[in-house]
Design an enzyme around this catalytic site. Sequence first.
Site, PDB file in Angstrom:
ATOM      1  N   CYS A 101       0.839  -1.209   0.000  1.00  0.00           N
ATOM      2  CA  CYS A 101       0.000   0.000   0.000  1.00  0.00           C
ATOM      3  C   CYS A 101       0.877   1.263   0.000  1.00  0.00           C
ATOM      4  O   CYS A 101       1.500   1.568  -1.005  1.00  0.00           O
ATOM      5  CB  CYS A 101      -0.988  -0.029   1.167  1.00  0.00           C
ATOM      6  SG  CYS A 101      -2.354   1.152   0.977  1.00  0.00           S
ATOM      7  N   HIS A 189      -3.572  -5.186   0.286  1.00  0.00           N
ATOM      8  CA  HIS A 189      -3.094  -5.634   1.594  1.00  0.00           C
ATOM      9  C   HIS A 189      -3.182  -7.159   1.707  1.00  0.00           C
ATOM     10  O   HIS A 189      -4.165  -7.692   2.236  1.00  0.00           O
ATOM     11  CB  HIS A 189      -3.925  -5.000   2.706  1.00  0.00           C
ATOM     12  CG  HIS A 189      -3.621  -3.556   2.944  1.00  0.00           C
ATOM     13  ND1 HIS A 189      -2.596  -3.146   3.781  1.00  0.00           N
ATOM     14  CD2 HIS A 189      -4.184  -2.430   2.461  1.00  0.00           C
ATOM     15  CE1 HIS A 189      -2.550  -1.819   3.813  1.00  0.00           C
ATOM     16  NE2 HIS A 189      -3.505  -1.367   3.022  1.00  0.00           N
ATOM     17  N   GLU A 191      -1.686  -8.910   3.745  1.00  0.00           N
ATOM     18  CA  GLU A 191      -1.571  -9.261   5.165  1.00  0.00           C
ATOM     19  C   GLU A 191      -2.879  -9.118   5.936  1.00  0.00           C
ATOM     20  O   GLU A 191      -3.027  -9.666   7.044  1.00  0.00           O
ATOM     21  CB  GLU A 191      -0.482  -8.400   5.837  1.00  0.00           C
ATOM     22  CG  GLU A 191      -0.901  -7.004   6.255  1.00  0.00           C
ATOM     23  CD  GLU A 191      -1.033  -5.977   5.134  1.00  0.00           C
ATOM     24  OE1 GLU A 191      -1.165  -4.781   5.453  1.00  0.00           O
ATOM     25  OE2 GLU A 191      -0.995  -6.371   3.951  1.00  0.00           O
TER      26      GLU A 191
END
Length: 245
Positions: A101, A189, A191
């Site tokens: 990001c 993202h 994660e």
Amino acid sequence: MGRAHKKFAVLLCAEDSDYVRKLYGGYLGVFAGMLKEEGEIWDAFAATKGDLPSDEEILGYDGFVITGSCSDAFGNDLWIRRLLILLRKLIAMKKKVLGICFGHQILARAIGGKVGRASGGWDIGTTEVHLYPSRIFASMNMPSSLNIFEIHHDEVLELPPRAEVLAWSEQTGIEMFRYGNHIMGIQGHPEYTKDILSNLIDRLSNGLVFDVSMASEARAKIEAKVPDREILRKLCTTFLKGRLL
């Protein structure tokens, strides 16, 4: 002699929320939970507070991850300028660096690209990303498209000629890129879990960042598609650990 354990560092570009700190041990815990393999050591540096690895410390790390942020990657805050100095040093040393990001955007800036406000406005929720036919994807048997969580309103606008655009979406022209074999940026993202993104939307939907109707649309997008987290984890670990063909 080589080191017994591989070491990686997460450059934290945002404060840990109470939610993430309580459930995951902060964003170091989130990234280590996705990327850490047996025998590895993972550390964190609070980049927003001016905490960055020294020249001597850099030598001890095999790779770095740059997190998301509420700040603009095209900004000139002191901590951002210092981060850019570090990143250009890592790039020159050909250290493995994965940007997520904000990290994706600041890496693009560090190699000479341009970053700015996204022409399409906010992209929040689960986004389908289309992969260009790249050698690195072929070696991993990657699908032609995948879903990823996103929450951003800035984007990479332009990359230098030596960079390779790896993916695009209907809203964002540069969803992923790589620069040589040591730099990779991902706008989304990989994660994030569903609960992390949902909590973030709850915290930001106060009318100051985005309004309630936008938050409702984002929640609907989260429910409509499931992110391809395992494929994204494999991509990130394969790149960061130097296993791409």
